[in-house]
Design a protein around this motif. Structure first.
Motif, PDB file in Angstrom:
ATOM      1  N   PHE A 521      26.392  20.096 -67.342  1.00 34.52           N
ATOM      2  CA  PHE A 521      25.860  20.895 -66.829  1.00 34.52           C
ATOM      3  C   PHE A 521      24.959  20.171 -65.717  1.00 34.52           C
ATOM      4  O   PHE A 521      24.267  19.628 -65.895  1.00 34.52           O
ATOM      5  N   LEU A 522      25.768  21.712 -64.432  1.00 28.61           N
ATOM      6  CA  LEU A 522      24.509  21.208 -63.437  1.00 28.61           C
ATOM      7  C   LEU A 522      23.703  22.452 -63.175  1.00 28.61           C
ATOM      8  O   LEU A 522      23.486  22.961 -64.452  1.00 28.61           O
ATOM      9  N   ASP A 523      22.122  21.670 -62.754  1.00 34.80           N
ATOM     10  CA  ASP A 523      21.669  22.740 -62.530  1.00 34.80           C
ATOM     11  C   ASP A 523      21.691  24.401 -61.866  1.00 34.80           C
ATOM     12  O   ASP A 523      21.939  24.247 -60.183  1.00 34.80           O
ATOM     13  N   PRO A 524      21.877  25.160 -62.519  1.00 33.02           N
ATOM     14  CA  PRO A 524      21.894  26.950 -61.777  1.00 33.02           C
ATOM     15  C   PRO A 524      21.233  27.116 -60.577  1.00 33.02           C
ATOM     16  O   PRO A 524      21.720  27.110 -59.538  1.00 33.02           O
ATOM     17  N   ASN A 525      20.366  26.795 -60.692  1.00 35.10           N
ATOM     18  CA  ASN A 525      19.191  27.055 -59.703  1.00 35.10           C
ATOM     19  C   ASN A 525      19.223  26.132 -58.235  1.00 35.10           C
ATOM     20  O   ASN A 525      19.689  26.838 -56.588  1.00 35.10           O
ATOM     21  N   GLN A 526      19.616  24.121 -58.274  1.00 35.51           N
ATOM     22  CA  GLN A 526      19.515  23.842 -57.289  1.00 35.51           C
ATOM     23  C   GLN A 526      21.103  23.922 -56.857  1.00 35.51           C
ATOM     24  O   GLN A 526      21.257  24.768 -55.546  1.00 35.51           O
ATOM     25  N   TYR A 527      22.120  24.731 -57.637  1.00 36.04           N
ATOM     26  CA  TYR A 527      23.865  24.946 -57.404  1.00 36.04           C
ATOM     27  C   TYR A 527      23.538  26.018 -56.272  1.00 36.04           C
ATOM     28  O   TYR A 527      24.451  25.912 -55.615  1.00 36.04           O
ATOM     29  N   GLN A 528      22.319  27.315 -56.291  1.00 34.73           N
ATOM     30  CA  GLN A 528      22.983  28.856 -55.865  1.00 34.73           C
ATOM     31  C   GLN A 528      22.068  27.874 -54.548  1.00 34.73           C
ATOM     32  O   GLN A 528      22.409  28.334 -53.332  1.00 34.73           O
ATOM     33  N   GLN A 529      20.982  27.081 -54.162  1.00 35.56           N
ATOM     34  CA  GLN A 529      20.134  26.811 -53.568  1.00 35.56           C
ATOM     35  C   GLN A 529      21.119  26.092 -52.179  1.00 35.56           C
ATOM     36  O   GLN A 529      21.269  26.353 -51.202  1.00 35.56           O
ATOM     37  N   ASP A 530      21.874  25.246 -52.634  1.00 37.72           N
ATOM     38  CA  ASP A 530      23.005  24.053 -51.863  1.00 37.72           C
ATOM     39  C   ASP A 530      24.174  24.827 -51.407  1.00 37.72           C
ATOM     40  O   ASP A 530      24.413  25.214 -50.054  1.00 37.72           O
ATOM     41  N   MET A 531      24.831  25.943 -52.062  1.00 39.09           N
ATOM     42  CA  MET A 531      25.738  26.902 -52.045  1.00 39.09           C
ATOM     43  C   MET A 531      25.177  27.579 -50.628  1.00 39.09           C
ATOM     44  O   MET A 531      26.110  27.726 -49.983  1.00 39.09           O
ATOM     45  N   THR A 532      23.602  27.794 -51.071  1.00 38.47           N
ATOM     46  CA  THR A 532      23.538  29.543 -50.040  1.00 38.47           C
ATOM     47  C   THR A 532      23.246  28.712 -48.095  1.00 38.47           C
ATOM     48  O   THR A 532      23.288  28.705 -47.705  1.00 38.47           O
ATOM     49  N   ASN A 533      22.863  27.480 -48.140  1.00 36.60           N
ATOM     50  CA  ASN A 533      22.872  26.143 -47.117  1.00 36.60           C
ATOM     51  C   ASN A 533      24.323  26.192 -47.006  1.00 36.60           C
ATOM     52  O   ASN A 533      24.257  26.021 -45.318  1.00 36.60           O
ATOM     53  N   THR A 534      25.280  26.230 -47.419  1.00 31.50           N
ATOM     54  CA  THR A 534      26.318  25.463 -47.273  1.00 31.50           C
ATOM     55  C   THR A 534      27.467  26.773 -46.364  1.00 31.50           C
ATOM     56  O   THR A 534      27.710  26.285 -45.051  1.00 31.50           O
ATOM     57  N   ILE A 535      27.048  27.857 -46.912  1.00 32.06           N
ATOM     58  CA  ILE A 535      27.433  29.603 -46.044  1.00 32.06           C
ATOM     59  C   ILE A 535      27.025  29.626 -45.284  1.00 32.06           C
ATOM     60  O   ILE A 535      27.597  30.034 -44.647  1.00 32.06           O
ATOM     61  N   GLN A 536      25.528  29.830 -45.299  1.00 33.97           N
ATOM     62  CA  GLN A 536      24.635  30.194 -44.241  1.00 33.97           C
ATOM     63  C   GLN A 536      24.955  29.183 -43.188  1.00 33.97           C
ATOM     64  O   GLN A 536      24.625  29.715 -42.016  1.00 33.97           O
ATOM     65  N   ASN A 537      24.511  27.896 -43.520  1.00 35.32           N
ATOM     66  CA  ASN A 537      24.675  26.562 -42.260  1.00 35.32           C
ATOM     67  C   ASN A 537      25.711  26.248 -41.749  1.00 35.32           C
ATOM     68  O   ASN A 537      25.547  25.015 -41.100  1.00 35.32           O
ATOM     69  N   GLY A 538      26.668  26.360 -42.663  1.00 34.67           N
ATOM     70  CA  GLY A 538      27.547  25.457 -42.467  1.00 34.67           C
ATOM     71  C   GLY A 538      27.427  23.872 -42.697  1.00 34.67           C
ATOM     72  O   GLY A 538      28.366  22.915 -42.447  1.00 34.67           O
ATOM     73  N   ALA A 539      26.478  23.925 -43.702  1.00 31.49           N
ATOM     74  CA  ALA A 539      26.329  22.588 -44.476  1.00 31.49           C
ATOM     75  C   ALA A 539      27.903  21.725 -45.098  1.00 31.49           C
ATOM     76  O   ALA A 539      28.391  22.579 -45.406  1.00 31.49           O
ATOM     77  N   GLU A 540      27.639  20.360 -45.397  1.00 28.74           N
ATOM     78  CA  GLU A 540      28.679  19.932 -45.984  1.00 28.74           C
ATOM     79  C   GLU A 540      28.781  20.451 -47.549  1.00 28.74           C
ATOM     80  O   GLU A 540      27.839  20.199 -47.708  1.00 28.74           O
TER      81      GLU A 540
END
Length: 1384
Positions: A521-540
């Motif tokens: 089980f991953l942490d949903p809040n952390q996952y949301q922050q990481d995905m937002t960063n990937t989509i908005q800033n093009g991070a890996e």
């Protein structure tokens, strides 16, 4: 929440440096405790010490440590303090000493309590000095010291002496410091307060002018202190250099404000004062916040203060505010601002007529209020009673920036604390783990994975070639190439078909190949922050890069469960019982939950097997009049029901003509009714198990309190039978309230297992016991009390009982298959068994006109054939009543079979092991046990299942974190908005070690190590103090009983032979043995905080070997030490000296004092390690644990000159130093001896002066023993064959002894040691050994001494041992009080 950085390591002065100091010379002249002829008090000494030692060194901690350790405060400063001699130097010296005591975490107020007369005057002087001008008599640095002292005072409100002074500063009259309009507004909000305010004004008028002026000064103290701080803060420039004194003053001040806001009793009235001063606005606009380096900690503290000022709680009542209530408060503020704008400021009409959601953001507020002039903003603020009214002709003195920020920050919409909490990730990332301010560097190890385990998914991209050595002085991340860390929780391993393999009784499938797949089980809040960063800033995508999975130690992985549980609790309407609510918050009467004040007190209780006899009962209630309902002494036998006089707490007692209480006699009268437990059947196992312990009257009071509703706190010193009391309470609740369920919670699995083993020895049906968690694997019993163990028990028991039904059916001659299922058995009982029983009763029950015939009872009994396998004859034929009771007992036995089968019927209907185990947990079990860790891990699952319980018993309550104590109260959903909890029993000992907090910032700064149990004791919740110990000899008990209220000894401690007999071969039952430097080295520190002392380690092992050679069983001896480094060193030495030698063996345990808490052994050898500074043994709680582990003998190895001067340890060390400081042994006295303890021995006493002498002595003793044994065997071999039947066996024994001889070192010097960490060899021989001789060969040290044959300590504890190691580390800076040393 930000925490301060780890404290820098403070170099501790050595004993020789201490002796050379000017302070020490003065101490020896004026106040040292061991000096008999002291010089008279001289105020100039205090002035000189303050100016030359403290101020001149700029308050150097080292100097203050020396002074405090020399007992300057206790024996000189406070003892001689009076208003006549009071001066600045005197005040400052006392404050420095108190602050140092708090820093060292030792009791600070004891001295003041002994001589309290001048404390009020002293405290008033401190208040005056804290407000003095900084360019006057007191410097800013000195006033910072005073702030710290005041902070300690505010944090010590449980001390009556302190509270009486501080109360004046923080009670309702402090509102005199409010501006008049704001005061009027606050009194209007709460009409009740106006009544109090008028009363205060009336009382003030009655005072004489001088007293009134003094009272006004105290009430305005905090308001004036805030104004003083604001002036200091404003003097800090934006970019020019600033003195660090100003920065430190500001930081300490904010720390004081945080503490005042965080404590509910101080916050109550102070929060309004703080709000009225607009301190936060001043701080956020100050230059210090914008200075990056100097203002970093200040900014962190400010954020914390902002958090507490906005804390969602009603200041007056202490009740938590719901989200709706917080929204209402926000709307009220905005609408009052809109009303003021509409009525008086035409330019704000647009603002006044807008809806709230449109105008309550920071941007829109600045848009509306930004264009206004400073004077207009001031007028708006004054309409809201935030500032004094501005006269029409004058301009405002406030900056526009301040006025705008004041209005905006007060009215902007804030995200609620619960929303903030719900958006936070639960796992740390690489940014948090390697932030030294939050997590000090640690090293972890991983092992097999289970469900709910916390793991870290790691991405590593190494930059260094394979084999590069790790450098601990450089940052971790850049060396290993660590990129990402994310947390996860294991759901389980997947099988070949992708399904999770569940834990359970079914065997696990065999999987092919080496690779395994886990679902996490991953942490949903952390996952949301990481995905937002990937989509908005093009991070890996972080989740595509992981290449390592790491698991924390299983005992340290519950942080995620606790955090998640806290978050769930914050989102739930948790209901704590009304009777507990105020006590947990620290309000009201601390004794309000005591059973004597509970409205639902129970008058009659069945004490079951608690009392052994009527005499035992009478001695258990001293001062009470015991009335027994039967006069015949033969019938006055347990069990007893006792009726207590229940007094309602309300209403005043009536008094008779003499003025005496009418019910005094009645209140002391107990009505005792002996009753007979109904016969349970003819078999021996039907007899109930009985308690055999003769409880003391305090233990009985604890048991009585535990049976009554309410909160019961039991303080159990070492050896006072805490576990026995706990088990008896559980048993009595089980028998008195069979429908109630009891939850047992402990800190450790070991304590839970001890508790369970004792519960099983009492009269509790084992089908009602359940043990949750993984610790049941360690239970020393063949029975399995885990969930699946209980399921298997129920299934097996069901088959046994159905077999009994089959036998009964056969004996009654009934056809059919009644024993097929529980259901068919139920019908069989109803139609076949009950009918026969009722028919039998109708035949034998006596008719009113005839005498009962005793033979009829046996003649008509329908179950003779069934009970044919019981002890015969079943019926005695002596009397009708006796035989009738036997017959009814037989029927009860049969009925119980069918009752149990009815309960087990659910296991026939439920097919899976999981469902059956859930049913047992929710319906069947009456006593459920778990650790507090398990409670936190499984709270969500338990609540979801509908788990219910009525009582909680907590063992080791003083070792459990506050939050982990609180969680078990909330493992069930409330019923109709109320908690069904009826009893909360906490058993612990706050004088022993607290919970272990590894992060020193949290431990020291947040006081996180204080358990809820300790907090309750501090605020005055009534406790039952157990006062008789049965573990140790009375002489050993004296070493620690001074810490407790009236701790005495049970009679058997004086009477039993094992306690009255001396320790063979040793003159004393306890001794402190002085150990000087060995080869010029005392303590060494191969790694930071990894303290070792080679001389002590060798001496301890030598004494252990000596005792074993005399005949002491090795498993009756444990070796304890206060540091991990010494533990590893002693283990290494045992491996080398005697570990594989069958004549000696290994001690029961070699471990640290902290790890050994809750355990005991007959003989304890204790090494205190330190020779430079006392270190963490200054914590008296650690001393109490160390002194209380031994039953019969305690031998302590230490540097006496260091420890005997420590004030906190004086009560124990004064007894220890009263005996000789050299080891006194009686080598010719064998074990066991007939000599009585304290008698002069008939054998010769030998005095051992030092460690090399002892090592040589043990070597010679061993060789002598070997030779004697050889000689004995030679004699046996020369005997005629008829006298020796097994010559071969003797031959083999002789060979074995030769091997032992080889395994013993042949050198007469102290044999050499292995460097466990680096496999270098280093000799620890006597001082005449030259450097060229230090290398040893296998020939010299004997078989088994090769370093390769030793398993070294774990990697994180790799250590150098031996004199070279010690010498290499001799110059390492040492630390007396450093944080990390306490994380053993």
């Amino acid at each position: 929440m930000a925490t301060p950085a780890q404290p820098k390591k403070i170099v501790a002065p050595t004993v020789s440096q201490i002796n050379a100091e000017f302070v020490t010379q003065l101490a020896c002249k004026y106040w040292a405790p061991h000096i008999k002829k002291k010089s008279p008090f001289d105020i100039k000494v205090i002035e000189d010490i303050y100016e030359k030692e403290i101020v001149k060194s700029r308050f150097a901690i080292r100097k203050i440590m020396l002074l405090e350790f020399s007992q300057y405060l206790e024996n000189y400063l406070w003892m001689n303090y009076s208003p006549e001699v009071s001066s600045k130097a005197y005040l400052m010296s006392i404050c420095c000493m108190v602050n140092e005591k708090f820093r060292e975490n030792v009791p600070a107020w004891e001295t003041f309590k002994k001589k309290p007369d001048h404390f009020p005057f002293f405290f008033k002087c401190i208040l005056k000095a804290a407000l003095a001008e900084t360019d006057g008599e007191f410097s800013l640095h000195e006033q910072t010291v005073l702030l710290l002292f005041l902070d300690h005072c505010f944090n010590s409100l449980e001390v009556d002496l302190i509270r009486s002074q501080v109360q004046q500063l923080i009670s309702l009259p402090m509102w005199m410091g409010l501006q008049p309009a704001r005061l009027e507004l606050e009194l209007k909000k709460t009409p009740k307060l106006r009544k109090f305010w008028n009363l205060i004004k009336k009382n003030d008028e009655k005072m004489d002018p001088e007293a009134r002026e003094q009272a006004y000064q105290e009430r305005r103290f905090l308001s004036q202190l805030i104004q003083k701080f604001i002036s200091v803060l404003k003097s800090v420039p934006l970019s020019e250099p600033v003195t660090m004194d100003k920065v430190h003053y500001c930081e300490r001040f904010i720390e004081l404000m945080i503490d005042l806001e965080a404590l509910l009793p101080t916050r109550r009235w102070f929060n309004t004062i703080l709000d009225d001063s607009h301190l936060l606005v001043h701080c956020y606009l100050s230059n210090l916040v914008h200075r990056e380096e100097d203002g970093h900690l200040f900014s962190q503290l400010l954020d914390m203060l902002k958090f507490y000022t906005g804390f969602e709680i009603n200041d007056q009542t202490g009740n938590a505010l719901t989200e709706n209530e917080m929204t209402t408060i926000h709307y009220d503020r905005i609408t009052s601002l809109q009303r003021a704008a509409f009525a008086h400021f035409p330019e704000l009409y647009d603002f006044a007529l807008s809806n709230v959601a449109e105008v309550d953001t920071r941007e829109s507020l600045i848009k509306f209020f930004g264009p206004l002039s400073s004077n207009t903003l001031h007028q708006v603020a004054s309409y809201l009673c935030l500032l004094p009214t501005l006269p029409k002709t004058e301009d405002t003195t406030f900056d526009k920036e301040f006025l705008l920020e004041l209005l905006v920050s007060r009215h902007e919409r804030r995200i609620s604390q619960i929303q903030q909490l719900n958006q936070m990730p639960l796992y740390p990332t690489e940014k948090i783990i390697w932030d030294e301010n939050i997590v000090p560097t640690e090293y972890y190890s991983g092992e097999g994975l289970r469900k709910h385990d916390v793991c870290f998914l790691i991405t590593v991209r190494p930059t260094k070639p394979y084999g590069t050595k790790f450098d601990r002085r450089r940052p971790f991340i850049e060396q290993v190439g660590l990129v990402y860390v994310r947390g996860c929780e294991i759901q389980g391993m997947l099988d070949d078909k992708g399904r999770v393999i569940e834990d359970g009784p079914e065997p696990r499938p065999n999987l092919r190949g080496e690779s395994r797949t886990f679902r996490v089980f991953l942490d949903p809040n952390q996952y949301q922050q990481d995905m937002t960063n990937t989509i908005q800033n093009g991070a890996e995508d972080v989740y595509e890069t992981f290449n390592i999975i790491m698991r924390r130690k299983p005992k340290e992985n519950n942080f995620k469960a606790v955090l998640e549980t806290i978050r769930n609790l914050m989102n739930t309407d948790c209901v704590v019982p009304d009777w507990l609510h105020d006590i947990i918050l620290g309000y009201g009467d601390p004794s309000s939950a005591h059973y004597s004040k509970m409205p639902n007190q129970i008058s009659t209780l069945d004490f079951n097997d608690t009392f052994l006899s009527i005499e035992h009962l009478k001695t258990s209630f001293p001062g009470h009049n015991v009335k027994v309902t039967v006069d015949d002494p033969a019938l006055q036998i347990p069990p007893f029901r006792i009726t207590f006089p229940v007094r309602s707490g309300k209403g005043k007692k009536r008094k008779d003509a003499d003025g005496e209480d009418e019910d005094t006699e009645e209140a002391k009268t107990l009505i005792v009714e002996p009753h007979v437990i109904p016969n349970r059947g003819p078999y021996p196992y039907n007899q109930p198990k009985r308690n055999t312990i003769q409880f003391t009257h305090t233990q009985i009071e604890a048991i009585r309190a535990g049976m009554q509703p309410g909160l019961t706190m039991v303080v159990g010193p070492p050896g006072t039978g805490k576990t026995d009391v706990a088990v008896q309470i559980i048993s009595n609740i089980y028998h008195n309230f069979p429908e109630q369920r009891t939850l047992i919670v402990t800190h450790s699995n070991q304590a839970l297992n001890q508790l369970f083993e004792k519960i099983m020895a009492l009269d509790i049906d084992e089908r009602h016991l359940l043990r949750l968690g993984h610790g049941e694997e360690e239970l020393e019993t063949e029975k399995d009390f885990s969930r699946y163990g209980r399921v298997n028990y129920v299934l097996a028991r069901r088959i046994e009982l159905l077999e009994e039904v089959k036998r009964l059916q056969k004996s009654l001659g009934v056809p059919g298959d009644a024993s097929y299922t529980c259901e068919t058995a139920g019908y069989f009982f109803l139609y076949q068994v009950m009918s026969r029983w009722e028919e039998y009763i109708s035949k034998v029950k006596n008719k009113s006109n005839t005498l009962p015939d005793v033979t009829e009872v046996s003649t008509f009994f329908p179950f003779h054939e069934y009970f044919a396998n019981a002890p015969q004859p079943i019926f005695k034929g002596r009397s009708y009543e006796e035989d009738m009771e036997i017959a009814e007992g037989c029927f009860r036995h049969i009925k119980k079979i069918f009752t149990q089968l009815e309960e087990f019927r659910a296991s026939e209907l439920l097919r899976s092991g999981l469902d059956r185990s859930k049913y047992l947990l929710v319906k069947e079990a009456k006593i459920i046990a778990m650790t507090c860790t398990h409670a936190a891990l499984k709270r969500h699952d338990l609540v979801k299942l509908g788990f219910k319980y009525d009582n909680i018993l907590m063992e080791e309550a003083a070792q459990i974190l506050e939050i982990e104590t609180f969680i078990p109260l909330l493992l069930q959903n409330p019923q109709d908005g109320f908690s069904r909890l009826k009893r909360w029993i906490m058993i612990g000992d706050h004088h022993q070690l607290p919970p272990v907090i590894k992060n020193m910032a949290f431990q020291k700064y947040s006081n996180m190590e204080q358990s809820l149990f300790t907090r309750f004791v501090r605020v005055g919740v009534p406790t039952v103090d157990l006062d008789a110990q049965g573990r140790a000899r009375a002489s050993l008990c004296n070493l620690y009983n001074w810490r407790y209220k009236n701790l005495g000894n049970l009679p058997h401690v004086q009477l039993l032979p094992e306690f009255s007999t001396a320790n063979a071969g040793l003159l004393y039952d306890f001794q402190l043995i002085n150990v000087e430097d060995f080869q010029g080295v005392g303590e060494s520190e191969p790694n930071p905080y990894f303290y070792q002392n080679l001389g002590e380690a060798e001496y301890v092992v030598a004494l252990f070997m000596y005792m074993c050679l005399l005949g002491y069983p090795a498993d009756k001896i444990s070796i304890l030490t206060t540091y991990n480094g010494q533990k590893h060193l002693i283990r290494d030495i045992i491996n080398r000296r005697c570990g594989s030698n069958p004549l000696i063996g290994r001690p029961n345990k070699v471990t640290t004092v902290d790890r050994f808490q809750g355990q005991q052994n007959d003989y304890i050898l204790l090494s205190l390690v330190r020779t430079r500074a006392v270190g963490h043994l200054r914590d008296v709680r650690r001393l109490v644990v160390a002194m209380s582990r031994a039953r019969l003998g305690l031998y302590i190895f230490a540097r006496v000159s260091l420890f005997q001067n420590c004030f906190e340890l004086t009560p124990a060390f004064s007894q220890l130093t009263a005996r000789p400081l050299h080891l006194h042994i009686i080598p010719t006295e064998p074990f066991p001896t007939s000599r009585k303890n304290g008698e002069r021995p008939s054998h010769e006493v030998q005095i051992i002066k030092n460690m090399p002498q002892m090592a040589n002595f043990v070597y010679n003793m061993y060789m002598h023993l070997i030779q004697t044994t050889h000689h004995y065997h030679q004699t046996l071999l020369q005997l005629p064959p008829a006298m020796v039947e097994e010559g071969e066996e003797i031959q083999s024994q002789e060979t074995e002894l030769e091997t032992e001889e080889e395994a013993m070192p042949v050198q007469a010097d102290v044999p050499s040691l292995t460097d466990a960490g680096s496999s270098q060899e280093a000799s620890a021989s006597q001082t005449e050994t030259t450097p060229s001789q230090t290398e040893t060969t296998p020939d010299q040290t004997g078989a088994g001494s090769n370093p390769e044959t030793l398993s070294p300590p774990s990697e994180s504890t790799a250590t150098m041992v031996g004199p070279e190691a010690a010498a290499a580390e001799a110059d390492t800076p040492q630390d007396t009080t450093s944080a990390a040393e306490e994380t053993k």
